[in-house]
Design a protein around this motif. Structure first.
Motif, PDB file in Angstrom:
ATOM      1  N   ILE A  99       0.858  -1.175   0.000  1.00  0.00           N
ATOM      2  CA  ILE A  99       0.000   0.000   0.000  1.00  0.00           C
ATOM      3  C   ILE A  99       0.895   1.226   0.000  1.00  0.00           C
ATOM      4  O   ILE A  99       2.078   1.158   0.350  1.00  0.00           O
ATOM      5  N   THR A 100       0.351   2.362  -0.433  1.00  0.00           N
ATOM      6  CA  THR A 100       1.056   3.637  -0.382  1.00  0.00           C
ATOM      7  C   THR A 100       0.113   4.674   0.207  1.00  0.00           C
ATOM      8  O   THR A 100      -1.039   4.370   0.533  1.00  0.00           O
ATOM      9  N   ASP A 101       0.582   5.908   0.297  1.00  0.00           N
ATOM     10  CA  ASP A 101      -0.300   6.987   0.746  1.00  0.00           C
ATOM     11  C   ASP A 101      -0.933   7.713  -0.438  1.00  0.00           C
ATOM     12  O   ASP A 101      -1.445   8.819  -0.288  1.00  0.00           O
ATOM     13  N   GLU A 102      -0.910   7.079  -1.607  1.00  0.00           N
ATOM     14  CA  GLU A 102      -1.692   7.574  -2.735  1.00  0.00           C
ATOM     15  C   GLU A 102      -3.169   7.316  -2.414  1.00  0.00           C
ATOM     16  O   GLU A 102      -3.544   6.188  -2.067  1.00  0.00           O
ATOM     17  N   LYS A 103      -3.994   8.326  -2.523  1.00  0.00           N
ATOM     18  CA  LYS A 103      -5.374   8.245  -2.031  1.00  0.00           C
ATOM     19  C   LYS A 103      -6.130   7.061  -2.606  1.00  0.00           C
ATOM     20  O   LYS A 103      -6.748   6.274  -1.866  1.00  0.00           O
ATOM     21  N   GLU A 104      -6.106   6.899  -3.930  1.00  0.00           N
ATOM     22  CA  GLU A 104      -6.878   5.830  -4.559  1.00  0.00           C
ATOM     23  C   GLU A 104      -6.372   4.451  -4.129  1.00  0.00           C
ATOM     24  O   GLU A 104      -7.163   3.561  -3.805  1.00  0.00           O
ATOM     25  N   ARG A 105      -5.066   4.295  -4.126  1.00  0.00           N
ATOM     26  CA  ARG A 105      -4.494   2.992  -3.758  1.00  0.00           C
ATOM     27  C   ARG A 105      -4.752   2.659  -2.292  1.00  0.00           C
ATOM     28  O   ARG A 105      -5.119   1.537  -1.958  1.00  0.00           O
ATOM     29  N   PHE A 106      -4.594   3.659  -1.426  1.00  0.00           N
ATOM     30  CA  PHE A 106      -4.839   3.431  -0.004  1.00  0.00           C
ATOM     31  C   PHE A 106      -6.288   3.017   0.232  1.00  0.00           C
ATOM     32  O   PHE A 106      -6.569   2.036   0.924  1.00  0.00           O
ATOM     33  N   ILE A 119       5.805  10.767   5.324  1.00  0.00           N
ATOM     34  CA  ILE A 119       4.835   9.842   4.718  1.00  0.00           C
ATOM     35  C   ILE A 119       4.679   8.595   5.580  1.00  0.00           C
ATOM     36  O   ILE A 119       3.555   8.108   5.785  1.00  0.00           O
ATOM     37  N   ALA A 120       5.786   8.073   6.092  1.00  0.00           N
ATOM     38  CA  ALA A 120       5.710   6.895   6.965  1.00  0.00           C
ATOM     39  C   ALA A 120       4.858   7.187   8.193  1.00  0.00           C
ATOM     40  O   ALA A 120       4.012   6.368   8.589  1.00  0.00           O
ATOM     41  N   GLU A 121       5.067   8.344   8.806  1.00  0.00           N
ATOM     42  CA  GLU A 121       4.281   8.731   9.979  1.00  0.00           C
ATOM     43  C   GLU A 121       2.798   8.793   9.643  1.00  0.00           C
ATOM     44  O   GLU A 121       1.948   8.325  10.407  1.00  0.00           O
ATOM     45  N   ARG A 122       2.497   9.380   8.495  1.00  0.00           N
ATOM     46  CA  ARG A 122       1.100   9.522   8.069  1.00  0.00           C
ATOM     47  C   ARG A 122       0.470   8.159   7.802  1.00  0.00           C
ATOM     48  O   ARG A 122      -0.677   7.896   8.199  1.00  0.00           O
ATOM     49  N   LEU A 123       1.221   7.281   7.142  1.00  0.00           N
ATOM     50  CA  LEU A 123       0.705   5.939   6.869  1.00  0.00           C
ATOM     51  C   LEU A 123       0.450   5.167   8.160  1.00  0.00           C
ATOM     52  O   LEU A 123      -0.590   4.518   8.317  1.00  0.00           O
ATOM     53  N   ILE A 124       1.390   5.235   9.078  1.00  0.00           N
ATOM     54  CA  ILE A 124       1.231   4.517  10.346  1.00  0.00           C
ATOM     55  C   ILE A 124       0.024   5.047  11.111  1.00  0.00           C
ATOM     56  O   ILE A 124      -0.767   4.271  11.670  1.00  0.00           O
ATOM     57  N   GLU A 125      -0.143   6.365  11.122  1.00  0.00           N
ATOM     58  CA  GLU A 125      -1.297   6.961  11.802  1.00  0.00           C
ATOM     59  C   GLU A 125      -2.612   6.482  11.180  1.00  0.00           C
ATOM     60  O   GLU A 125      -3.554   6.101  11.886  1.00  0.00           O
ATOM     61  N   LYS A 126      -2.672   6.480   9.858  1.00  0.00           N
ATOM     62  CA  LYS A 126      -3.900   6.082   9.175  1.00  0.00           C
ATOM     63  C   LYS A 126      -4.169   4.588   9.329  1.00  0.00           C
ATOM     64  O   LYS A 126      -5.321   4.165   9.529  1.00  0.00           O
ATOM     65  N   GLU A 154      -7.304   2.730  11.466  1.00  0.00           N
ATOM     66  CA  GLU A 154      -8.218   1.754  10.869  1.00  0.00           C
ATOM     67  C   GLU A 154      -8.266   0.446  11.663  1.00  0.00           C
ATOM     68  O   GLU A 154      -9.055  -0.441  11.348  1.00  0.00           O
ATOM     69  N   GLY A 155      -7.392   0.319  12.658  1.00  0.00           N
ATOM     70  CA  GLY A 155      -7.431  -0.851  13.522  1.00  0.00           C
ATOM     71  C   GLY A 155      -6.263  -1.805  13.392  1.00  0.00           C
ATOM     72  O   GLY A 155      -6.256  -2.864  14.037  1.00  0.00           O
ATOM     73  N   MET A 156      -5.262  -1.456  12.595  1.00  0.00           N
ATOM     74  CA  MET A 156      -4.112  -2.342  12.436  1.00  0.00           C
ATOM     75  C   MET A 156      -3.140  -2.182  13.591  1.00  0.00           C
ATOM     76  O   MET A 156      -2.886  -1.075  14.074  1.00  0.00           O
ATOM     77  N   ASP A 157      -2.578  -3.294  14.046  1.00  0.00           N
ATOM     78  CA  ASP A 157      -1.540  -3.258  15.065  1.00  0.00           C
ATOM     79  C   ASP A 157      -0.227  -2.804  14.444  1.00  0.00           C
ATOM     80  O   ASP A 157       0.053  -3.088  13.266  1.00  0.00           O
ATOM     81  N   LEU A 158       0.595  -2.142  15.243  1.00  0.00           N
ATOM     82  CA  LEU A 158       1.908  -1.725  14.754  1.00  0.00           C
ATOM     83  C   LEU A 158       2.716  -2.907  14.240  1.00  0.00           C
ATOM     84  O   LEU A 158       3.444  -2.802  13.260  1.00  0.00           O
TER      85      LEU A 158
END
Length: 266
Positions: free
Chosen positions: A99-106, A140-147, A151-155
């Motif tokens: 996955i990436t932080d590209e809106k459509e792909r995410f 970007i990594a910080e943003r992805l981890i936050e999102k 959504e409920g994913m464990d680190l």
């Protein structure tokens, strides 16, 4: 070190003919060899088949799990192909790659990770493309981890890919990847790192040497996972030696075991 075996990839000329001809025996043999050589996940990629990708990816999953119960790394940006593979999977918890932080792909892949309770490789990339600097990649990594956690994913189910780019095309790409790993692991010690190791050496000679050097540098920065060739005995020897040097392998017990098994190449 989390080893993701890279060999069942349709972009590799050595294996693509077997995929094209549905040669199950060849696919199964290569999957088993990777697992026996130390792969903890088997990456499966059918992206070169374009419109046939969902069907081909499902076939790869079914073919490999007939003979091996190792978990898969389902390697595709196509949510249709990913879901087809996830539905076929009977082995243990897979990873979606990626996955990436590209809106459509995410937005198209994230629901699949939640529904099927998978791990996920998250690339430091967004709608602006591949960032050049460590700072931008860490943001970007910080943003992805936050999102992802929202959504409920464990680190522990998140694998950050620092976006390793060929050092031959930019002399800063090695240090950018290494420093991204270091900063992400410092800020989020509970997440994993999983990069495509051999990307660092694309286009230059003596690629194996560059891969080995990058492996140790990245491990020292905190990398604890990589998509690599587990059949490269020398590279795997560096994995075991690196773990011992970095205190990951207590009293060098695994290193000594691998030596006794003849798994080290010196």
């Amino acid at each position: 070190m989390i080893i993701i075996g890279e060999k069942l990839n349709s972009t590799l000329k050595s294996i693509r003919p077997a995929m094209e001809s549905y040669d199950a025996a060849a696919i199964q043999e290569l999957a088993k060899k990777q697992y026996e050589a130390g792969a903890m996940y088997i990456d499966v990629n059918a992206g070169m088949f374009h419109e046939e990708e969902p069907e081909r990816l499902e076939w790869l999953i079914n073919t490999v799990q007939e003979v091996l119960d190792a978990p898969f790394s389902i390697d595709s940006p196509n949510p249709v192909a990913i879901e087809r593979a996830l539905k076929a999977n009977k082995n243990s918890k897979p990873i979606i790659n990626s996955i990436t932080d590209e809106k459509e792909r995410f937005n198209s892949i994230m629901p699949l990770a939640i529904e099927y309770k998978t791990g996920i490789i998250a690339l430091c990339m967004d709608d602006n493309g591949m960032p050049e600097t460590t700072k931008d990649r860490v943001v970007i990594a910080e943003r992805l981890i936050e999102k992802l956690t929202k959504e409920g994913m464990d680190l522990s189910d998140i694998y950050i890919d620092p976006m390793v780019r060929p050092v031959g095309t930019g002399s800063h790409y090695g240090t950018v990847a290494i420093e991204t790993i270091r900063q992400v692991k410092k800020e989020f010690p509970g997440v994993h790192i999983a990069c495509g190791l051999s990307n660092i050496s694309f286009g230059i000679p003596a690629r194996k040497l560059m891969n080995q050097a990058f492996l140790i540098a990245a491990m020292a920065a905190g990398m604890d996972g990589a998509i690599l060739d587990p059949l490269d005995k020398k590279l795997m020897s560096f994995v075991y030696a690196g773990e011992a040097l970095l205190g990951i392998d207590e009293f060098c017990m695994n290193y000594l075991t691998k030596f006794r098994e003849g798994a080290l190449e010196v």
